[in-house]
Design a protein around this motif. Structure first.
Motif, short mmCIF file in Angstrom:
data_model
loop_
_atom_site.label_atom_id
_atom_site.label_comp_id
_atom_site.label_asym_id
_atom_site.label_seq_id
_atom_site.Cartn_x
_atom_site.Cartn_y
_atom_site.Cartn_z
N PHE A 151 45.72 45.32 44.42
CA PHE A 151 46.59 44.84 45.50
C PHE A 151 46.62 43.32 45.60
CE2 PHE A 151 47.73 44.04 49.97
CZ PHE A 151 48.96 44.67 49.99
N PRO A 152 45.46 42.64 45.71
CA PRO A 152 45.52 41.18 45.79
C PRO A 152 46.08 40.52 44.53
CG PRO A 152 43.24 41.94 45.60
CD PRO A 152 44.08 43.13 45.88
N MET A 206 44.12 37.67 50.70
CA MET A 206 44.18 38.29 49.38
C MET A 206 43.20 37.62 48.41
SD MET A 206 46.24 40.83 49.46
CE MET A 206 45.66 41.09 51.14
N ILE A 207 43.08 36.31 48.50
CA ILE A 207 42.11 35.61 47.66
C ILE A 207 40.69 36.03 48.02
CG2 ILE A 207 41.14 33.34 47.11
CD1 ILE A 207 43.94 32.18 47.45
N VAL A 240 35.76 39.21 46.73
CA VAL A 240 34.79 40.23 47.11
C VAL A 240 34.72 41.33 46.05
CG1 VAL A 240 34.31 42.09 48.75
CG2 VAL A 240 34.95 39.82 49.58
N VAL A 241 35.89 41.79 45.58
CA VAL A 241 35.91 42.83 44.56
C VAL A 241 35.25 42.35 43.28
CG1 VAL A 241 37.40 44.27 43.11
CG2 VAL A 241 37.98 43.90 45.51
N LEU A 242 35.54 41.13 42.86
CA LEU A 242 34.96 40.60 41.62
C LEU A 242 33.45 40.46 41.74
CD1 LEU A 242 37.59 37.84 40.69
CD2 LEU A 242 37.29 40.09 39.64
N ILE A 243 32.97 39.99 42.88
CA ILE A 243 31.53 39.80 43.06
C ILE A 243 30.81 41.14 43.09
CG2 ILE A 243 29.76 39.01 44.67
CD1 ILE A 243 31.72 36.76 45.47
N THR A 288 48.35 41.79 42.50
CA THR A 288 49.80 41.99 42.54
C THR A 288 50.45 41.06 43.56
OG1 THR A 288 49.50 44.31 41.92
CG2 THR A 288 51.61 43.70 42.86
N PHE A 289 49.82 40.94 44.73
CA PHE A 289 50.38 40.07 45.77
C PHE A 289 50.44 38.62 45.31
CE2 PHE A 289 49.85 37.09 49.25
CZ PHE A 289 50.83 37.49 50.15
N LEU A 290 49.34 38.12 44.75
CA LEU A 290 49.29 36.73 44.33
C LEU A 290 50.26 36.45 43.18
CD1 LEU A 290 45.42 36.21 44.52
CD2 LEU A 290 47.14 35.32 46.10
N ALA A 291 50.38 37.41 42.26
CA ALA A 291 51.34 37.24 41.16
C ALA A 291 52.77 37.23 41.68
CB ALA A 291 51.15 38.36 40.14
N ALA A 292 53.08 38.15 42.59
CA ALA A 292 54.43 38.21 43.15
C ALA A 292 54.73 36.95 43.96
CB ALA A 292 54.57 39.46 44.03
N HIS A 293 53.73 36.46 44.67
CA HIS A 293 53.90 35.23 45.47
C HIS A 293 54.22 34.04 44.57
CE1 HIS A 293 52.36 31.57 47.53
NE2 HIS A 293 52.97 32.10 48.56
#
Length: 251
Positions: free
Chosen positions: A40-41, A13-14, A19-22, A43-48
């Motif tokens: 998606f990443p 996810m990181i 990749v999206v940011l770059i 949301t996943f990282l925040a939920a984690h």
């Protein structure tokens, strides 16, 4: 401790987020479709992280810089939303600083702001402050997170009902009104110089044979920055111009 599957998922996810940011930083056209893969990443990282805060076997310390950053971001957004109550006051100044004729024409739309749009900013600021204060203490952290989430849900709903319809009036209401007014004619509507699906939906685009398409009324829509280009088509007659859009009909 995290298991192998969780660590692997977090690493992927990181990587996806980077990749999206770059890629988003490289491309020149900044539209939400290009950055939506980050949802998606993020949301996943925040939920984690929230899962660790709420359900870890031992108390996880919430770092102060996260609360400070959350407060600063919330304050900026709350002030921006609250300023919408005064949009009619600062609109002339904003128009004077924008060099884009299309943007200025859009901003001249007759939009009625009620003054209640700033409620979203007040709700965000209040729930943000309460949520951050409660989250700072491990004893009330759960309630703080609930308040924060509930506040964001309320703010999003207020924006949808109070703000988005006004923004739509600036961005494309003139075109939408035109499409809807011609829908009963079962026309062929063509947009030139910009991308849109609105004319297909609001104009009730139907499947037609080539013969039916040739007999149907044919309209063309462009923006004012393409007037000279479209006007070269001698088969088109200009109907009218409104809020940066020009509407034509084939002779």
């Amino acid at each position: 401790l995290e298991d192998l599957y969780t660590r692997s998922a977090k690493s992927w996810m990181i990587a996806l987020l980077l990749v999206v940011l770059i890629v988003f930083a490289i491309v020149k056209t900044k539209i939400v479709h290009y950055s939506s893969l980050a949802y998606f990443p993020v949301t996943f990282l925040a939920a984690h992280y929230l899962h660790k805060l709420l359900f870890a076997n031992q108390v996880v310390r919430l770092r102060a810089f996260l609360l400070v950053g959350l407060g600063i971001a919330g304050l900026i957004l709350a002030l921006a939303l609250a300023s919408l109550s005064f949009v009619n006051l600062w609109m002339p100044e904003l128009m004077a600083r924008i060099p884009d004729p299309m943007a200025i024409a859009s901003m001249r739309a007759d939009v009625h702001w009620t003054g209640y749009e700033g409620i979203a900013g007040a709700v965000l600021l209040l729930t943000m402050l309460i949520g951050i204060l409660w989250m700072a203490s491990p004893r009330s952290r759960t309630f703080g997170i609930i308040v924060l989430f509930a506040g964001n849900i309320a703010v999003v709903q207020l924006i949808i009902y109070l703000v988005v319809p006004r923004i739509e009036e600036y961005s494309q209401k003139a075109a939408i009104d035109f499409y809807e007014s011609k829908a009963a004619e079962r026309p062929v509507i063509e947009v030139r110089g910009f991308k849109s699906y609105a004319h297909l939906f609001y104009g009730r685009k139907a499947q037609m044979s080539p013969a039916d398409s040739a007999r149907a009324p044919h309209y063309v829509v462009c923006k004012i920055n393409r007037r000279n280009e479209v006007s070269k088509d001698t088969m088109l007659r200009e109907l009218y111009e409104k809020n940066g859009f020009i509407f034509w009909k084939r002779k």
